[in-house]
Motif scaffolding. Sequence first.
Motif, PDB file in Angstrom:
ATOM      1  N   HIS A   1       0.816  -1.213   0.000  1.00 12.30           N
ATOM      2  CA  HIS A   1       0.000   0.000   0.000  1.00 12.30           C
ATOM      3  C   HIS A   1       0.851   1.266   0.000  1.00 12.30           C
ATOM      4  O   HIS A   1       0.403   2.318  -0.486  1.00 12.30           O
ATOM      5  CB  HIS A   1      -0.940   0.006   1.203  1.00 12.30           C
TER       6      HIS A   1
ATOM      7  N   PHE B   1     -11.711  -3.646   8.730  1.00  9.30           N
ATOM      8  CA  PHE B   1     -10.562  -4.477   8.378  1.00  9.30           C
ATOM      9  C   PHE B   1      -9.257  -3.979   8.990  1.00  9.30           C
ATOM     10  O   PHE B   1      -8.203  -4.543   8.722  1.00  9.30           O
ATOM     11  CB  PHE B   1     -10.404  -4.566   6.856  1.00  9.30           C
TER      12      PHE B   1
ATOM     13  N   SER C   1     -12.565   2.154   0.157  1.00  7.44           N
ATOM     14  CA  SER C   1     -12.740   0.716   0.340  1.00  7.44           C
ATOM     15  C   SER C   1     -14.216   0.363   0.300  1.00  7.44           C
ATOM     16  O   SER C   1     -15.087   1.230   0.255  1.00  7.44           O
ATOM     17  CB  SER C   1     -12.138   0.275   1.686  1.00  7.44           C
TER      18      SER C   1
ATOM     19  N   ASP D   1     -13.142  -5.245   0.641  1.00 11.57           N
ATOM     20  CA  ASP D   1     -12.142  -5.049  -0.403  1.00 11.57           C
ATOM     21  C   ASP D   1     -11.454  -3.734  -0.084  1.00 11.57           C
ATOM     22  O   ASP D   1     -12.066  -2.668  -0.150  1.00 11.57           O
ATOM     23  CB  ASP D   1     -12.793  -5.005  -1.789  1.00 11.57           C
ATOM     24  N   ARG D   2     -10.179  -3.783   0.270  1.00 15.97           N
ATOM     25  CA  ARG D   2      -9.464  -2.610   0.780  1.00 15.97           C
ATOM     26  C   ARG D   2      -9.309  -1.493  -0.249  1.00 15.97           C
ATOM     27  O   ARG D   2      -9.183  -0.328   0.121  1.00 15.97           O
ATOM     28  CB  ARG D   2      -8.071  -3.005   1.281  1.00 15.97           C
ATOM     29  N   THR D   3      -9.283  -1.805  -1.546  1.00 17.20           N
ATOM     30  CA  THR D   3      -8.966  -0.787  -2.555  1.00 17.20           C
ATOM     31  C   THR D   3     -10.109  -0.517  -3.519  1.00 17.20           C
ATOM     32  O   THR D   3      -9.938   0.264  -4.457  1.00 17.20           O
ATOM     33  CB  THR D   3      -7.732  -1.211  -3.360  1.00 17.20           C
TER      34      THR D   3
ATOM     35  N   GLN E   1     -17.913 -13.009   0.637  1.00 19.96           N
ATOM     36  CA  GLN E   1     -17.127 -13.157   1.875  1.00 19.96           C
ATOM     37  C   GLN E   1     -18.023 -13.037   3.116  1.00 19.96           C
ATOM     38  O   GLN E   1     -17.879 -13.809   4.070  1.00 19.96           O
ATOM     39  CB  GLN E   1     -16.038 -12.093   1.933  1.00 19.96           C
TER      40      GLN E   1
ATOM     41  N   LEU F   1      -8.293 -14.484   3.471  1.00 21.01           N
ATOM     42  CA  LEU F   1      -7.710 -13.357   2.737  1.00 21.01           C
ATOM     43  C   LEU F   1      -6.981 -13.867   1.501  1.00 21.01           C
ATOM     44  O   LEU F   1      -6.352 -14.926   1.528  1.00 21.01           O
ATOM     45  CB  LEU F   1      -6.724 -12.583   3.624  1.00 21.01           C
TER      46      LEU F   1
ATOM     47  N   GLU G   1      -2.916 -11.029  -2.223  1.00 20.53           N
ATOM     48  CA  GLU G   1      -2.623  -9.598  -2.192  1.00 20.53           C
ATOM     49  C   GLU G   1      -3.017  -8.988  -0.854  1.00 20.53           C
ATOM     50  O   GLU G   1      -2.286  -8.164  -0.288  1.00 20.53           O
ATOM     51  CB  GLU G   1      -3.363  -8.894  -3.333  1.00 20.53           C
ATOM     52  N   ASP G   2      -4.165  -9.399  -0.320  1.00 16.63           N
ATOM     53  CA  ASP G   2      -4.589  -8.891   0.982  1.00 16.63           C
ATOM     54  C   ASP G   2      -3.638  -9.321   2.094  1.00 16.63           C
ATOM     55  O   ASP G   2      -3.410  -8.565   3.052  1.00 16.63           O
ATOM     56  CB  ASP G   2      -6.008  -9.374   1.303  1.00 16.63           C
TER      57      ASP G   2
ATOM     58  N   VAL H   1      -0.713  -6.983   2.058  1.00 12.28           N
ATOM     59  CA  VAL H   1      -1.086  -5.686   2.625  1.00 12.28           C
ATOM     60  C   VAL H   1      -1.288  -5.787   4.135  1.00 12.28           C
ATOM     61  O   VAL H   1      -1.003  -4.841   4.878  1.00 12.28           O
ATOM     62  CB  VAL H   1      -2.368  -5.159   1.947  1.00 12.28           C
ATOM     63  N   PHE H   2      -1.721  -6.938   4.601  1.00 10.42           N
ATOM     64  CA  PHE H   2      -2.027  -7.133   6.009  1.00 10.42           C
ATOM     65  C   PHE H   2      -0.808  -6.879   6.880  1.00 10.42           C
ATOM     66  O   PHE H   2      -0.923  -6.330   7.980  1.00 10.42           O
ATOM     67  CB  PHE H   2      -2.553  -8.551   6.234  1.00 10.42           C
TER      68      PHE H   2
END
Length: 1000
Positions: free
Chosen positions: A112, A179, A237, A267-269, A365, A503, A506-507, A510-511
């Motif tokens: 990120h 999240f 998000s 979904d973070r993005t 999810q 997850l 990609e998540d 980022v985590f």
Amino acid sequence: MAVKVRRQRPRRRVCWALVAVLLADLLALSDTLAVMSVDLGSESMKVAIVKPGVPMEIVLNKESRRKTPVIVTLKENERFFGDSAASMAIKNPKATLRYFQHLLGKQADNPHVALYQARFPEHELTFDPQRQTVHFQISSQLQFSPEEVLGMVLNYSRSLAEDFAEQPIKDAVITVPVFFNQAERRAVLQAARMAGLKVLQLINDNTATALSYGVFRRKDINTTAQNIMFYDMGSGSTVCTIVTYQMVKTKEAGMQPQLQIRGVGFDRTLGGLEMELRLREHLAGLFNEQRKGQRAKDVRENPRAMAKLLREANRLKTVLSANADHMAQIEGLMDDVDFKAKVTRVEFEELCADLFERVPGPVQQALQSAEMSLDEVEQVILVGGATRVPKVQEVLLKAVGKEELGKNINADEAAAMGAVYQAAALSKAFKVKPFVVRDAVVYPILVEFTREVEEEPGIHSLKHNKRVLFSRMGPYPQRKVITFNRYSHDFSFHINYGDLGFLGPEDLRVFGSQNLTTVKLKGVGDSFKKYPDYESKGIKAHFNLDESGVLSLDRVESVFETLVEDSPEEESTLTKLGNTISSLFGGGTTPDAKENGTDTVQEEEESPAEGSKDEPGEQVELKEEAEAPVEDGSQPPPPEPKGDATPEGEKATEKENGDKSEAQKPSEKAEAGPEGVASAPEGEKKQKPAKKRRMVEEIGVELVVLDLPDLPEDKLAQSVQKLQDLTLRDLEKQEREKAANSLEAFIFETQDKLYQPEYQEVSTEEQREEISGKLSAASTWLEDEGVGATTVMLKEKLAELRKLCQGLFFRVEERKKWPERLSALDNLLNHSSMFLKGARLIPEMDQIFTEVEMTTLEKVINETWAWKNATLAEQAKLPATEKPVLLSKDIEAKMMALDREVQYLLNKAKFTKPRPRPKDKNGTRAEPPLNASGSDQGEKVIPPAGQTEDAEPISEPEKVETAGSEPGDTEPLELGGPGAEPEQKEQSTGQKRPLKNDEL
């Protein structure tokens, strides 16, 4: 008796001290009753407050808007926030920070961070070697961490709330994305500490939205479970949440509504920002094509031009949500070249086609985590600004298979309203209707440890164990206790995240780190040496996942037990009485106290028969730790060791709830089991001669943070001081600007007044030239030297000019007031004269006023006429440029004195009972009339003397009906001897209160 008195005096002093403390607390609460919430979005924030008389109101910012952009512009000598900073983004994009929340709690190697750098290349990010994080490098002297920037925004939000509430505010509830992991949540808390805010709770924004929905639909909630899905697509998000609403029975308040988070997907993005960035890239390509043959630079290399394009892309996205096409246009985009291009909704949807394909992901999810199907969901409600895009609604509607999507909630303000309701519920200053909130753990947390086992005689091996502390979608806040019962020496264990298989790859990147903390225990072996004759009950580690979703290790204890002889016959009468009284007040040794506890302690014990199992939760005894305090009901402990009769579960509870005098001491503690109840029959005690004594020794803990180290206290103090200095500088700057504006406005207004007829009439040419010259000199000084002038200098210059013009302004103001004041005085004089004339015409038998009273009124009328005529004549002789002798305050004083005398007589006439007519029977003489002279009547009433001309005016009631006492500032003096009639005295003073009540 003397001894008894001496014993009572300290008690009285203690009582008065307690009263003083309570009063001080009440006064402090009365000053800071308001609480606030901050819905901290990626693009904008909403602030709400609750204060007495203002329930749940959205705060308006300085531009009177209900939402404020989360943007900060940082320059060498000033800061800008909100809309002011948004406008500065075009002029100075490098110093304007936005979407910085995406960097909270992330180290430099996080994907990120690279994504942020790609989206906003104008910002220079530097590396912090101590915490492995990044900083914003504004200039060579200015650099700020993301936490510091967020602290500035939170401080600004508090200033908006305080201006709106008109009182200081410190307590706040702040929303965070669901999240956010432990590192990100701790970063927000640190930012709030920098801002000086007391965070009552970090509430997930989806939970706050669900709470707002439930609070305003409380009547629709019943014992039948209702499953509602909230689909929230904001700027940065997307979060999908499944919430169950139901009426449940609580121990404190009976049947109450409850919301339970059942499933979460995110979904973070995926959000509006990514759509705008796609549009910006498209517009940049169109502009480059228009200038293709001019050998011009790429517009993407110009930060100002890209900031303009991003602003236009934001507007274009909004317009295309309601129109099929729109014309994008920017004046002077780059090199004074205008840009104009048509964009259709079809083109926009083609640009974001892959984004729209990700819309159903969070729904799936959420259903998987809730273990539900779409058929069990009654309604899907849209939240967030990006859900207004038609394509998003179209794809989502197809994914959920419903007839329509719910739009019956304020998509922008729901989270702020829910958060401020929670703030009022958590604050001690307000009482709200209970609404039970059961939030859910998104990321499971477990404990891992390694111990040595003997598989065969003489063969030892290491075994790795895992114990789940907080499972995925389990409720919180919650306390847990895990027991290590096979260690007798110092050891370590690890706190990590559990299975994050839900997850994507990609998540997971980022985590960040999946390892939270390594816990090193010191003093375990010493505790075993200290109690060699006691049986070990294990090493107990107490964990707490609080309301904010932040994990903490409260304490670690080594627990021992032994059997001791119980001889109830040896107990003294005083000890028995003490135990009985203690049990009556909720002591922990009574059976009732155990039944009334809210919960039990949840413990995870290492089972001797666990074999080679590695799966969490197998053969684990689960209990819940109590959160309600339980008082200690044990007898006074012997000198060595200290005794305590609280059971184990209640012992943990007592230490959790702030009994610092005992719970926080690292010394040993002895506890007796429930068998030692003092109120049990003596025969039963003889049947149980032995009881358990428990000893608790606190173990030293060393924590090694593995995910993201918090700021050290010295660094945090430096950040707090840095933000305070910036805030103080801003306040000084605002004060100086206010002083400069006041001075400039006074100069321009006064220069304009000098040419107005009413000002020229009362001033000479020389006076006006003197004032004009001083004003011109001040204006020149303000332009030349005013830039570097201090606030004190500006205020002194303004005071000097006001003193110079004071006489001119006074003469103008007086002449403006004369017509109205003189007209009012003439009316009062005329009405008073008519009243006096009418009073003298009353027949002698019906007269209620004495000659002295009417003479006094006549004297005041004549004196007022004389004063008016004389003063007007004297004023007519004076030139208009001199200080007047006819003053409005003197006119008001004369009016007040005359009105007081008239009101006195009016009140007397109103409240005096009429006398009966005399009956001349048997030759008797009639009663003397009320206006009889002093020789016929034994009582006279002297009215209050009139005031002098210099006396201050005395306020009088405007209406006659409000008479509560005789008019006048002095009480009437009564003359006459004992022969005066009581009834006559009552008439002079007036029986007003009964008549007034009758009239009302």
